[in-house]
Motif scaffolding. Structure first.
Motif, PDB file in Angstrom:
ATOM      1  N   ASP A 276       1.066  -1.242   0.053  1.00 15.05           N
ATOM      2  CA  ASP A 276      -0.075  -0.246   0.058  1.00 15.05           C
ATOM      3  C   ASP A 276       0.673   1.036  -0.054  1.00 15.05           C
ATOM      4  OD1 ASP A 276      -2.334  -1.548   0.031  1.00 15.05           O
ATOM      5  OD2 ASP A 276      -2.590  -1.402   2.222  1.00 15.05           O
ATOM      6  N   ARG A 277       1.962   1.140   0.759  1.00 16.82           N
ATOM      7  CA  ARG A 277       3.077   2.402   0.936  1.00 16.82           C
ATOM      8  C   ARG A 277       3.436   2.400  -0.543  1.00 16.82           C
ATOM      9  NH1 ARG A 277       5.955   1.582   6.367  1.00 16.82           N
ATOM     10  NH2 ARG A 277       4.184   2.181   8.052  1.00 16.82           N
ATOM     11  N   GLU A 278       3.901   1.476  -1.241  1.00 15.64           N
ATOM     12  CA  GLU A 278       4.372   1.751  -2.422  1.00 15.64           C
ATOM     13  C   GLU A 278       3.239   2.336  -3.628  1.00 15.64           C
ATOM     14  OE1 GLU A 278       6.063  -2.060  -3.923  1.00 15.64           O
ATOM     15  OE2 GLU A 278       7.652  -2.047  -2.641  1.00 15.64           O
ATOM     16  N   SER A 279       2.075   1.779  -3.480  1.00 15.24           N
ATOM     17  CA  SER A 279       1.085   2.286  -4.280  1.00 15.24           C
ATOM     18  C   SER A 279       0.930   3.769  -4.159  1.00 15.24           C
ATOM     19  CB  SER A 279      -0.059   1.537  -4.221  1.00 15.24           C
ATOM     20  OG  SER A 279      -1.396   2.017  -4.721  1.00 15.24           O
ATOM     21  N   GLU A 280       0.928   4.193  -2.606  1.00 20.19           N
ATOM     22  CA  GLU A 280       0.734   5.358  -2.441  1.00 20.19           C
ATOM     23  C   GLU A 280       1.847   6.400  -3.007  1.00 20.19           C
ATOM     24  OE1 GLU A 280       0.272   8.173   1.878  1.00 20.19           O
ATOM     25  OE2 GLU A 280       0.399   6.189   1.830  1.00 20.19           O
ATOM     26  N   TYR A 281       2.913   6.064  -2.903  1.00 19.21           N
ATOM     27  CA  TYR A 281       4.101   6.616  -3.143  1.00 19.21           C
ATOM     28  C   TYR A 281       4.047   6.780  -4.866  1.00 19.21           C
ATOM     29  CZ  TYR A 281       8.936   7.744  -4.496  1.00 19.21           C
ATOM     30  OH  TYR A 281      10.054   8.455  -4.965  1.00 19.21           O
ATOM     31  N   ALA A 282       3.525   5.995  -5.687  1.00 19.45           N
ATOM     32  CA  ALA A 282       3.402   5.808  -7.022  1.00 19.45           C
ATOM     33  C   ALA A 282       2.650   6.920  -7.541  1.00 19.45           C
ATOM     34  CB  ALA A 282       3.314   4.377  -7.559  1.00 19.45           C
ATOM     35  N   LEU A 283       1.422   6.797  -6.635  1.00 19.19           N
ATOM     36  CA  LEU A 283       0.105   7.950  -6.771  1.00 19.19           C
ATOM     37  C   LEU A 283       0.718   9.389  -6.451  1.00 19.19           C
ATOM     38  CD1 LEU A 283      -2.828   6.057  -5.468  1.00 19.19           C
ATOM     39  CD2 LEU A 283      -2.144   6.260  -7.903  1.00 19.19           C
ATOM     40  N   ARG A 284       1.353   9.169  -5.450  1.00 19.93           N
ATOM     41  CA  ARG A 284       2.052  10.729  -5.151  1.00 19.93           C
ATOM     42  C   ARG A 284       2.892  11.332  -6.219  1.00 19.93           C
ATOM     43  NH1 ARG A 284       1.048  12.692  -0.004  1.00 19.93           N
ATOM     44  NH2 ARG A 284       0.228  11.338   1.503  1.00 19.93           N
ATOM     45  N   LYS A 285       3.855  10.416  -6.629  1.00 18.21           N
ATOM     46  CA  LYS A 285       4.753  10.723  -7.641  1.00 18.21           C
ATOM     47  C   LYS A 285       3.744  11.106  -8.992  1.00 18.21           C
ATOM     48  CE  LYS A 285       8.729   8.946  -9.925  1.00 18.21           C
ATOM     49  NZ  LYS A 285       9.642   7.706  -9.893  1.00 18.21           N
TER      50      LYS A 285
ATOM     51  N   MET B 258       3.886  19.449 -12.019  1.00 16.60           N
ATOM     52  CA  MET B 258       4.880  19.995 -12.920  1.00 16.60           C
ATOM     53  C   MET B 258       4.562  19.992 -14.104  1.00 16.60           C
ATOM     54  SD  MET B 258       7.234  20.593 -10.625  1.00 16.60           S
ATOM     55  CE  MET B 258       8.616  20.864 -11.737  1.00 16.60           C
ATOM     56  N   GLU B 259       4.065  19.088 -14.813  1.00 12.45           N
ATOM     57  CA  GLU B 259       3.623  19.504 -16.332  1.00 12.45           C
ATOM     58  C   GLU B 259       2.707  20.703 -16.531  1.00 12.45           C
ATOM     59  OE1 GLU B 259       1.763  15.864 -17.612  1.00 12.45           O
ATOM     60  OE2 GLU B 259       3.651  14.729 -17.847  1.00 12.45           O
ATOM     61  N   ILE B 260       1.638  20.626 -15.448  1.00 12.54           N
ATOM     62  CA  ILE B 260       0.729  21.910 -15.696  1.00 12.54           C
ATOM     63  C   ILE B 260       1.539  23.288 -15.267  1.00 12.54           C
ATOM     64  CG2 ILE B 260      -1.176  23.033 -14.362  1.00 12.54           C
ATOM     65  CD1 ILE B 260      -2.272  20.291 -13.611  1.00 12.54           C
TER      66      ILE B 260
END
Length: 421
Positions: free
Chosen positions: A297-306, A313-315
């Motif tokens: 879950d932490r990895e998934s959260e990190y990926a979503l935050r990234k 940044m694109e915006i």
């Protein structure tokens, strides 16, 4: 799409800027070509209108002068005071006559007091009174013409004039200005003004249509940008909701596993030590699974935050790129405006030179036409003189021949008579 909208917007700004520059330029074509009247007829027209305005200004002050005749008696003198008193007497008689006709019901219904149209005067006095008032006004006007000082004294009471008379005089002055400008303008200049105003109206209409189209496109582009931002915000919100649900599901699962483990431990604690050991091993396994799920879950959260950071940044990069392009376009437009202004000034100078050359060419052409007409006229006169001279010579020769014949006939007649004798 945003770049296209920016370009179209700056084209609209350029169009509106050029239109303002055109309006600021001196509209020399709308001014009359001359400042003074050249023909006798136009001067007579203006002089007649000026004399009419002068008479109206003078007649409109009669009421105030008659009400304060004692104050003006010194400045007007006995030459004008007497006729003015006579005019006041005639006016009072006219008022009394109109009041009598009004009481008798002779005046038309709806006719204002003093209005004479449609009135019937059985005694015939009304026409005489009208003629007397007209003669009195003409006489007073002639006396004022002969006494300029009295007229200057009367002009000082212009502020006491009736408002309706002032409005009428102002209307006549406006009519004089309009008529003076019309008389200064030739038919060709009037036609050129009409054509110029028509071109200005058509150009303004075309610019307004272009601005409306560009505004519609800009509105559509802004709406598309807002829709895209709304879609991205909805996606971010959905991802946050999914992450929250996932964390809540993990906490519920952990709580449920602990409850089951505690129940199983209480129920099987009385069993055997082997069951306790086995249950402890199962508990360790479940904890390991829980740690794995938490790590996942932490990895998934990190990926979503990234991913969220990347989108932000694109915006931000798009916004910076948009601002940079806007600055570049603004500088380019300013440079174009400078060049456009210089070219406009050069075009104005060339037009002035062309106007002078065109005027000189017209004068030369007119002089040639006059010379040609004079030459043709001289040739026609010469032909007439030649023909007249030829006719005179023919008549003179015929006269000489007839004279010789008559002389010969007389001689022959005399010879015959002598032979007979």
């Amino acid at each position: 799409m945003a770049t296209k909208v920016v370009l179209l917007s700056y084209e609209a700004v350029d169009s509106s800027t050029s239109r303002r520059l055109n309006l600021r330029m001196p509209l020399k074509i709308l001014d009359p070509g001359r400042s003074k009247l050249s023909t006798v007829e136009t001067k007579r027209i203006i002089s007649v209108l000026d004399e009419t305005i002068f008479k109206v200004e003078l007649v409109s002050t009669f009421t105030y002068i008659l009400e304060n005749l004692e104050e003006f008696s010194i400045s007007l003198g006995p030459e004008l005071t007497g006729p003015l008193k006579e005019h006041l007497r005639l006016s009072n008689i006219m008022e009394a006559t109109l009041a009598r006709l009004d009481e008798e019901g002779v005046l038309c219904k709806g006719t204002a007091k003093g209005g004479l149209f449609g009135a019937e005067d059985p005694d015939g006095y009304l026409a005489l009174h009208i003629q007397g008032l007209r003669s009195s006004v003409r006489n007073i006007m002639r006396l004022f013409y002969a006494n300029p000082l009295a007229y200057q004294a009367v002009r000082e009471v212009a502020s006491s004039r009736n408002p309706s008379s002032t409005e009428f005089i102002n209307g006549l002055l406006e009519l004089r200005g309009f008529l003076f400008e019309k008389l200064l303008t030739t038919p060709l200049e009037d036609k050129e003004k009409s054509r110029f105003m028509y071109e200005i109206a058509q150009r303004d209409k075309k610019n307004m249509e272009m601005i409306a189209a560009l505004e519609d496109e800009l509105t559509a582009a802004i709406q598309n940008r807002d829709d895209e931002i709304s879609r991205k915000n909805a996606a971010i919100k959905e991802l946050k909701t999914h992450l929250h649900n996932l964390s809540k599901f993990s906490e519920n699962q952990i709580q449920r596993t602990r409850t089951e483990a505690e129940k199983q431990q209480k129920t099987e604690l009385r069993g055997s030590q082997t069951k306790c050991t086995r249950l402890q091993q199962e508990l360790h396994q479940l904890r390991a699974q829980l740690n794995a799920l938490i790590a996942e879950d932490r990895e998934s959260e990190y990926a979503l935050r990234k991913k969220k950071y990347k989108v932000e940044m694109e915006i931000e990069n798009w916004v910076q790129k948009y601002d940079f392009e806007m600055i570049e376009k603004q500088e380019e437009i300013e440079q174009i405006e400078v060049v456009y202004t210089v070219e406009k000034e050069q075009l104005a100078e060339l037009r002035e030179k062309f106007a002078l050359l065109d005027q000189e060419y017209s004068q030369i052409k007119e002089e040639r036409r006059v010379k040609q007409e004079q030459k043709e006229k001289a040739e026609k006169e010469l032909a007439i003189l030649v023909r007249a001279a030829t006719l005179i010579q023919a008549l003179w020769k015929g006269y000489l021949v007839r004279s010789l014949l008559r002389t010969k006939r007389k001689k022959k007649g005399k010879g015959k008579k002598a032979g007979k004798k």
